[in-house]
Design an enzyme around this catalytic site. Structure first.
Site, mmCIF file in Angstrom:
data_model
loop_
_atom_site.group_PDB
_atom_site.id
_atom_site.type_symbol
_atom_site.label_atom_id
_atom_site.label_comp_id
_atom_site.label_asym_id
_atom_site.label_seq_id
_atom_site.Cartn_x
_atom_site.Cartn_y
_atom_site.Cartn_z
ATOM 1 N N LYS A 196 0.857 -1.186 0.000
ATOM 2 C CA LYS A 196 0.000 0.000 0.000
ATOM 3 C C LYS A 196 0.888 1.229 0.000
ATOM 4 O O LYS A 196 1.686 1.429 0.921
ATOM 5 C CB LYS A 196 -0.905 -0.020 1.228
ATOM 6 C CG LYS A 196 -1.805 1.212 1.322
ATOM 7 C CD LYS A 196 -2.774 1.100 2.479
ATOM 8 C CE LYS A 196 -3.610 2.352 2.603
ATOM 9 N NZ LYS A 196 -4.563 2.286 3.714
ATOM 10 N N LYS A 249 -2.116 -1.477 -3.885
ATOM 11 C CA LYS A 249 -2.991 -0.314 -3.810
ATOM 12 C C LYS A 249 -2.158 0.958 -3.858
ATOM 13 O O LYS A 249 -1.183 1.042 -3.107
ATOM 14 C CB LYS A 249 -3.765 -0.378 -2.502
ATOM 15 C CG LYS A 249 -4.652 0.810 -2.247
ATOM 16 C CD LYS A 249 -5.280 0.683 -0.894
ATOM 17 C CE LYS A 249 -6.023 1.965 -0.604
ATOM 18 N NZ LYS A 249 -6.510 2.046 0.731
HETATM 19 C C1 PBG Z 1 -7.491 3.271 5.501
HETATM 20 C C2 PBG Z 1 -7.723 3.185 4.046
HETATM 21 C C3 PBG Z 1 -7.514 4.160 3.056
HETATM 22 C C4 PBG Z 1 -8.032 3.641 1.880
HETATM 23 C C5 PBG Z 1 -8.505 2.375 2.162
HETATM 24 N N1 PBG Z 1 -8.276 2.100 3.516
HETATM 25 C C6 PBG Z 1 -7.019 5.545 3.113
HETATM 26 C C7 PBG Z 1 -5.713 5.899 3.586
HETATM 27 O O1 PBG Z 1 -4.825 5.069 3.750
HETATM 28 O O2 PBG Z 1 -5.579 7.081 3.833
HETATM 29 C C8 PBG Z 1 -8.079 4.366 0.560
HETATM 30 C C9 PBG Z 1 -9.110 3.890 -0.409
HETATM 31 C C10 PBG Z 1 -9.392 4.792 -1.525
HETATM 32 O O3 PBG Z 1 -8.767 5.833 -1.755
HETATM 33 O O4 PBG Z 1 -10.322 4.454 -2.260
HETATM 34 N N2 PBG Z 1 -6.219 3.087 5.946
#
Ligand code: PBG
Length: 325
Positions: A196, A249
């Site tokens: 991520k 992601k």
């Molecule tokens: C929470 C999380 C996030 C997303 C999914 N789970 C945001 C972040 O890390 O700030 C992002 C999903 C999206 O942008 O569609 N940690």
């Protein structure tokens, strides 16, 4: 050996042959639809930067899930927006929390719907970070693990089918796996947000989940967008720790990572087509600058072609409709 013996256009002459030699085919089974569950009753609040996406209170879920079922979508990923936030995110692991209640509601009415829950602290902490803080305001990795586990356990007790930790703390997959097993939940799979990245494409999500950090950024836990090799190490560690599905992601700016993960590990691989990727298409289409359906189809095809088996996307309903005809 080449032209005129070889003519690539021979197999492009009509729709029948193009379909017969098509390498990548999307089906509605590829998609997971995210849902934002908000506290209260009778609430259906549009997320401005994500047309078609709403924050829904539990009692407003019926129409939404009916629609998903009628479109053939088989899985949802739940995020919660709680009424109260505090420094350690206690609203995230209450048995009657927003996500826990929604899980019970959905599994009661639609036992076939496959319910995955996002496990993270950022929606539940008053500071908006994905972990708890030490006295100096730094993210305390190891102290966060038990909170993540308690949240995961409460989701599992509510009846979810799979948990998906998205916090990016080190060691959390192994910790959650071990503790869930100790509680007798060895059959609940974990989909880890394994690679991520610290991405600006999450902007609209933070409006939807009300989870923007109140100070600083997520660079000490989410990955540097420049690091593809490090992504493989992150994924490797999560697999070693017991992840059943590994996720990359965002998706579009990281297709190379999706491909490398799939080729190196051959694991069931998920890609999160995140909020900003969705918003870009919707905004351009709204202005008449892009053909929304064709662009969506092309984007999803590219993610699957890169190696994703599953695509988490706000466009799941749009895609189901496109694929119907
Ligand atoms: C929470 C999380 C996030 C997303 C999914 N789970 C945001 C972040 O890390 O700030 C992002 C999903 C999206 O942008 O569609 N940690």
């Amino acid at each position: 050996m080449t032209f005129p013996i070889h003519r690539m256009r021979r197999l492009r002459q009509n729709e029948a042959i193009r379909r017969m030699v098509r390498e990548t085919v999307l089906t509605v089974d590829d998609f997971i639809y995210p849902l934002f569950i908000i506290y209260g009753e009778g609430r259906k609040q549009p997320v401005k930067s994500m047309p078609g996406v709403y924050q829904l209170s539990k009692d407003m879920l019926k129409d939404e899930i009916d629609e998903l079922v009628s479109l053939g979508i088989k899985s949802v990923l739940l995020f919660g927006i709680p009424e109260y936030k505090d420094s350690s995110g206690t609203s995230g692991y209450q048995d009657n929390g927003v996500v826990q209640e929604a899980v019970k509601y959905i599994k009661d009415l639609y036992p076939e719907m496959y319910v995955i829950t996002d496990v993270c602290l950022c929606e539940y902490t008053d500071h908006g970070h994905c972990g708890i803080l030490d006295e100096k305001g730094r993210i305390d990795n190891d102290a966060t693990l038990e909170f993540l586990f308690m949240e995961a356990l409460s989701h599992v007790r509510a009846g979810c089918d799979m948990v998906a930790p998205s916090d990016m703390m080190d060691g959390r997959i192994g910790y959650i796996r071990k503790r869930l097993d100790e509680e007798g939940y060895e059959n609940i799979p974990i989909m880890s947000y394994a690679a991520k990245f610290c991405s600006a494409f999450y902007g609209p999500f933070r409006e939807a989940a009300e989870s923007a950090p109140k100070f600083g950024d997520r660079k000490t836990y989410q990955m540097d967008p420049a690091n593809g090799r490090e992504a493989l190490r992150e994924v490797f560690l999560d697999i070693e720790e017991g992840a059943d599905i590994v996720m990359v992601k965002p998706a579009l700016a990281y297709l190379d990572v999706i491909k490398a993960v799939k080729e190196n590990f051959g694991m069931p691989t998920a890609a999160y087509n995140v909020s900003g990727e969705y918003a870009m298409i919707k905004a351009a289409a709204f202005n008449g600058w892009l053909d929304e359906e064709r662009v969506m189809m092309e984007v999803m095809t590219s993610i699957k072609r890169a190696g994703a088996d599953l695509i988490i996307t706000y466009a799941a309903k749009d895609m189901a409709r496109i694929l119907q005809y």
